[in-house]
Design a protein around this motif. Structure first.
Motif, PDB file in Angstrom:
ATOM      1  N   ARG A 285      11.174  -5.320  -9.291  1.00  0.00           N
ATOM      2  CA  ARG A 285      12.058  -4.348  -8.858  1.00  0.00           C
ATOM      3  C   ARG A 285      11.116  -3.502  -8.018  1.00  0.00           C
ATOM      4  NH1 ARG A 285      13.322  -5.904 -13.800  1.00  0.00           N
ATOM      5  NH2 ARG A 285      15.434  -5.924 -14.471  1.00  0.00           N
ATOM      6  N   LEU A 286      11.751  -2.743  -6.900  1.00  0.00           N
ATOM      7  CA  LEU A 286      11.008  -1.894  -6.192  1.00  0.00           C
ATOM      8  C   LEU A 286      10.804  -0.535  -6.938  1.00  0.00           C
ATOM      9  CD1 LEU A 286      12.886  -2.341  -2.657  1.00  0.00           C
ATOM     10  CD2 LEU A 286      10.603  -3.154  -3.446  1.00  0.00           C
ATOM     11  N   GLY A 287       9.706  -0.227  -7.011  1.00  0.00           N
ATOM     12  CA  GLY A 287       9.422   1.101  -7.946  1.00  0.00           C
ATOM     13  C   GLY A 287       9.300   2.371  -7.134  1.00  0.00           C
ATOM     14  N   GLY A 288       9.401   2.188  -5.802  1.00  0.00           N
ATOM     15  CA  GLY A 288       9.043   3.418  -4.790  1.00  0.00           C
ATOM     16  C   GLY A 288       8.038   3.308  -3.900  1.00  0.00           C
ATOM     17  N   PHE A 289       7.268   4.394  -3.583  1.00  0.00           N
ATOM     18  CA  PHE A 289       6.344   4.257  -2.463  1.00  0.00           C
ATOM     19  C   PHE A 289       4.984   4.805  -2.927  1.00  0.00           C
ATOM     20  CE2 PHE A 289      10.374   4.431  -0.610  1.00  0.00           C
ATOM     21  CZ  PHE A 289      10.510   3.498   0.447  1.00  0.00           C
ATOM     22  N   ARG A 290       3.862   4.170  -2.267  1.00  0.00           N
ATOM     23  CA  ARG A 290       2.495   4.601  -2.830  1.00  0.00           C
ATOM     24  C   ARG A 290       1.569   4.842  -1.518  1.00  0.00           C
ATOM     25  NH1 ARG A 290      -0.032  -0.554  -5.878  1.00  0.00           N
ATOM     26  NH2 ARG A 290      -1.556   0.984  -6.034  1.00  0.00           N
ATOM     27  N   ASN A 291       0.535   5.532  -1.813  1.00  0.00           N
ATOM     28  CA  ASN A 291      -0.423   5.948  -0.926  1.00  0.00           C
ATOM     29  C   ASN A 291      -1.546   6.312  -1.553  1.00  0.00           C
ATOM     30  OD1 ASN A 291      -1.494   6.086   1.733  1.00  0.00           O
ATOM     31  ND2 ASN A 291      -0.093   7.684   2.333  1.00  0.00           N
ATOM     32  N   LEU A 348      -0.903   8.323  -5.040  1.00  0.00           N
ATOM     33  CA  LEU A 348       0.445   9.009  -5.041  1.00  0.00           C
ATOM     34  C   LEU A 348       1.454   8.000  -5.289  1.00  0.00           C
ATOM     35  CD1 LEU A 348       2.154  11.501  -5.152  1.00  0.00           C
ATOM     36  CD2 LEU A 348       2.221  11.323  -2.811  1.00  0.00           C
ATOM     37  N   LYS A 349       2.219   7.847  -6.369  1.00  0.00           N
ATOM     38  CA  LYS A 349       3.590   7.238  -6.340  1.00  0.00           C
ATOM     39  C   LYS A 349       4.749   8.253  -6.463  1.00  0.00           C
ATOM     40  CE  LYS A 349       1.722   4.198  -9.518  1.00  0.00           C
ATOM     41  NZ  LYS A 349       1.935   3.255 -10.557  1.00  0.00           N
ATOM     42  N   ALA A 384       2.972   5.494   3.617  1.00  0.00           N
ATOM     43  CA  ALA A 384       3.368   5.067   2.453  1.00  0.00           C
ATOM     44  C   ALA A 384       3.761   3.697   2.541  1.00  0.00           C
ATOM     45  CB  ALA A 384       4.341   5.812   1.749  1.00  0.00           C
ATOM     46  N   THR A 385       3.439   2.619   1.639  1.00  0.00           N
ATOM     47  CA  THR A 385       4.092   1.327   1.608  1.00  0.00           C
ATOM     48  C   THR A 385       4.837   1.032   0.162  1.00  0.00           C
ATOM     49  OG1 THR A 385       1.815   0.718   0.256  1.00  0.00           O
ATOM     50  CG2 THR A 385       2.123   0.487   2.758  1.00  0.00           C
ATOM     51  N   PRO A 386       5.968   0.340   0.373  1.00  0.00           N
ATOM     52  CA  PRO A 386       6.627   0.291  -1.060  1.00  0.00           C
ATOM     53  C   PRO A 386       5.705  -0.555  -2.177  1.00  0.00           C
ATOM     54  CG  PRO A 386       7.319  -1.391   0.445  1.00  0.00           C
ATOM     55  CD  PRO A 386       6.255  -0.605   1.346  1.00  0.00           C
ATOM     56  N   PHE A 387       5.961  -0.170  -3.295  1.00  0.00           N
ATOM     57  CA  PHE A 387       5.390  -0.958  -4.346  1.00  0.00           C
ATOM     58  C   PHE A 387       6.334  -1.528  -5.425  1.00  0.00           C
ATOM     59  CE2 PHE A 387       5.652   3.075  -6.275  1.00  0.00           C
ATOM     60  CZ  PHE A 387       5.771   2.763  -7.607  1.00  0.00           C
ATOM     61  N   THR A 519      -2.665   1.254 -10.165  1.00  0.00           N
ATOM     62  CA  THR A 519      -3.552   1.945  -9.322  1.00  0.00           C
ATOM     63  C   THR A 519      -4.919   1.725  -9.717  1.00  0.00           C
ATOM     64  OG1 THR A 519      -3.020   3.937 -10.519  1.00  0.00           O
ATOM     65  CG2 THR A 519      -1.890   3.716  -8.587  1.00  0.00           C
ATOM     66  N   ARG A 520      -5.235   0.769 -10.743  1.00  0.00           N
ATOM     67  CA  ARG A 520      -6.572   0.512 -11.372  1.00  0.00           C
ATOM     68  C   ARG A 520      -7.443   0.079 -10.223  1.00  0.00           C
ATOM     69  NH1 ARG A 520      -9.091  -3.323 -14.143  1.00  0.00           N
ATOM     70  NH2 ARG A 520     -10.290  -2.551 -15.941  1.00  0.00           N
ATOM     71  N   PHE A 521      -8.817   0.443 -10.401  1.00  0.00           N
ATOM     72  CA  PHE A 521      -9.596  -0.017  -9.477  1.00  0.00           C
ATOM     73  C   PHE A 521      -9.411  -1.607  -9.417  1.00  0.00           C
ATOM     74  CE2 PHE A 521     -14.253  -1.692  -9.305  1.00  0.00           C
ATOM     75  CZ  PHE A 521     -14.412  -0.945  -8.003  1.00  0.00           C
ATOM     76  N   ASP A 522      -9.571  -2.252 -10.507  1.00  0.00           N
ATOM     77  CA  ASP A 522      -9.450  -3.857 -10.579  1.00  0.00           C
ATOM     78  C   ASP A 522      -7.952  -4.093 -11.147  1.00  0.00           C
ATOM     79  OD1 ASP A 522      -9.557  -6.318 -10.874  1.00  0.00           O
ATOM     80  OD2 ASP A 522     -11.003  -6.218 -12.811  1.00  0.00           O
ATOM     81  N   PRO A 523      -7.068  -4.135 -10.095  1.00  0.00           N
ATOM     82  CA  PRO A 523      -5.619  -4.082 -10.336  1.00  0.00           C
ATOM     83  C   PRO A 523      -5.172  -5.409 -11.164  1.00  0.00           C
ATOM     84  CG  PRO A 523      -5.607  -4.189  -7.911  1.00  0.00           C
ATOM     85  CD  PRO A 523      -7.180  -3.978  -8.555  1.00  0.00           C
ATOM     86  N   GLN A 524      -5.886  -6.217 -10.847  1.00  0.00           N
ATOM     87  CA  GLN A 524      -5.444  -7.699 -11.616  1.00  0.00           C
ATOM     88  C   GLN A 524      -6.463  -8.077 -12.661  1.00  0.00           C
ATOM     89  OE1 GLN A 524      -5.499  -9.939  -7.636  1.00  0.00           O
ATOM     90  NE2 GLN A 524      -3.667 -10.867  -8.654  1.00  0.00           N
TER      91      GLN A 524
END
Length: 540
Positions: A285-291, A348-349, A384-387, A519-524
């Motif tokens: 699902r589209l959660g919004g925008f992030r930067n 920022l999200k 911003a990019t969508p997430f 937004t974790r340093f190692d997101p995966q």
């Protein structure tokens, strides 16, 4: 025996691998895995812009270069590069030449709230396409292992009652699905590989009639195939020892590995049981925008400098959706400026694209002459990019219309398995620990591999010898939390795999709402294992 190779472990893998695998030796089938949870989100956004897309376009370019060779050698191709539009990719392939193309569909699940929602289908649709003479089979969302299981079903005419054989092929598929990770890629002990891990070859499986398989690679390619490289891949992105699939439950605690020769590992003894009555559905699902803007904090009063930035940005745009992560990469009395510096990442999200875009990044830039001494940013302001937000749920197997579309256009429905069963899993508590005599990094005696499963991560650890295994059996979830403080408030599950001298930890919620939103340093969670291996402990 059927020889099944792999030429892709993800969308973006080595472009030349298809050619290398075809040129390197004889193969009956060559597979390519392109679909991760994040990939489905990327393809969903592509499809929104252009309804004719939604598949892995790089595969089509790769195929143009190798199709003639594959047809001449009689090597059939099976790939999930169809993504959200397997029919579209099949049509595009058909325009490349005189080739019999089939595809598998039916994985899409209706969900008006989701950008993508797809069930993980099994292997019998692939087998049906191959049985009808397809040169190339394109799928959408199937389990990764199905790319190997399907060809084995077609070759040996297995039925749904051949549970042990299906389980063995599933294990072989899990080993192959991530490409070079089975041959020394991302291997904890990469410095011990013959080529130091510089360019590992891609793996192949010689699958036998009973489902056992020899994992190997083409002669002359880099890396290695050893019990340890195969163990590492077996521990990647798994949960309980009961490995659930749409066609069979493969019991990973029954796997037996043995070195049969140079770069040849036999995988045998796998037990299978009936699959669950449900299929997993992954939804994006589209959660919004992030930067993100990252500040460099150098020298003294690092904490105070970070606090000032926080206060200034919250005053400028409000605190809602802001996250501040301070990485203390600085060293006291450093001889180099970089070594004296810490990094403050500000994320920022927001549902508001404008606020997450230039409003946020410009507010950060405007602090350049009006904040802490030595203020530096690592990048210019950006948009911003969508997430996306990933989630999963279950649906009954019979609720999904699994269809094989044969080369002549005939559509054959694949019925759900007639026999299913619920599977119960029990965690394995830590036992008594073997003697500890030496203070050293954890990784001097143990290997590890970790990865993402939605918002969760797994961290598999294996012992290199019997003494290490005796010690590892006493290493529990509480000890893991002590060594990895980030997991301290999270649920950590522990499962033993004595046959592999391994323990698998499942860390719930460490990746939040999935890799695309993290937004974790190692997101995966790919480096969790190496973090653990770096920690000092009392070892045997």
């Amino acid at each position: 025996m059927i020889r099944i190779g792999n030429a892709s472990g993800f969308y973006g893998d080595r472009a030349s691998a298809w050619q290398e695998m075809l040129d390197g030796g004889e193969l009956d089938v060559l597979t390519g895995d392109y679909l991760a949870e994040l990939t489905m989100l990327i393809l969903g956004r592509d499809l929104m812009k252009d309804p004719s897309t939604g598949y892995a376009k790089t595969f089509l370019r790769q195929l143009e270069g190798i199709l003639e060779t594959a047809l001449a050698k009689g090597t059939r191709i099976v790939t999930n590069a169809g993504g959200l539009n397997p029919e579209g990719l099949a049509t595009a392939i058909g325009k490349l030449g005189n080739v019999k193309v089939a595809h598998v569909t039916g994985d899409r699940v209706e969900d008006p709230t989701a950008l993508t929602a797809n069930a993980y289908l099994g292997a019998f649709g692939i087998a049906e396409c191959l049985g009808a003479g397809a040169d190339i089979v394109v799928t959408g969302r199937v389990t990764d292992a199905s790319l190997v299981v399907g060809p084995a079903i077609a070759h040996y005419s297995w039925t749904r009652d051949d549970l042990d054989a299906l389980a063995g092929a599933t294990v072989a598929g899990h080993i192959l699905e991530c490409g070079a990770q089975a041959t020394g890629g991302n291997f904890a002990f990469f410095t011990e590989l013959p080529d130091g891990g510089r360019r590992p070859g891609f793996p192949l499986a010689e699958v036998r009639p009973d489902g056992s398989a020899v994992i190997t690679k083409h002669p002359g390619t880099g890396g290695a195939v050893t019990v340890e490289t195969v163990t590492a891949q077996l521990l990647y992105e798994i949960g309980t020892p009961q490995y659930l699939g749409p066609d069979v439950v493969a019991h990973f605690d029954t796997i037996r590995l043995s070195q049969e020769g140079p770069d040849r590992v036999l995988v045998a003894g796998v037990t299978g049981s009936p699959p669950p009555p449900t299929l997993k559905v992954g939804a994006n699902r589209l959660g919004g925008f992030r930067n993100t803007m990252t500040f460099v904090l150098c020298g003294l009063q690092i904490e105070e400098k970070a606090a000032l930035v926080r206060a200034q940005l919250e005053d400028a745009i409000g605190a809602d959706g802001l996250e501040f992560v301070l990485a203390r990469t600085d060293h006291p009395d450093a001889a180099e400026e970089q070594a004296a510096s810490a990094l403050l990442a500000v994320h920022l999200k927001s549902p508001d694209q404008r606020r997450a875009g230039r409003t946020f990044s410009q507010a950060a830039v405007e602090l350049a002459l009006a904040s802490y001494p030595g203020l530096t940013l690592t990048a210019p302001p950006g948009d911003a990019t969508p997430f996306g937000v990933f989630s999963h749920h279950l649906v009954p197997q019979e609720a999904v219309d699994h269809v094989a579309v044969l080369p002549d256009g005939t559509r054959r429905r694949i019925p759900p398995p007639p026999r299913t069963a619920e599977t119960l899993s029990r965690q394995t508590p830590a036992g008594s620990r073997g003697p500890s005599t030496t203070r050293a990094p954890f990784g001097t005696r143990f290997g590890a591999r970790s990865g993402d499963k939605g918002g969760d991560a797994n961290l598999g650890v294996w012992a290199r010898d019997a003494d290490g295994w005796e010690w590892l059996r006493g290493f529990g979830a509480d000890e893991l939390r002590e060594l990895l403080p980030e997991t301290r408030d999270l649920t950590v599950e522990r499962y033993e795999l004595p046959n592999l001298r391994a323990v698998n930890f499942v860390i719930r919620g460490i990746l939040g709402q999935g890799v695309a939103a993290s937004t974790r340093f190692d997101p995966q969670g790919k480096a969790l294992g190496e973090w653990l291996r770096s920690r000092m402990v009392d070892l045997p």
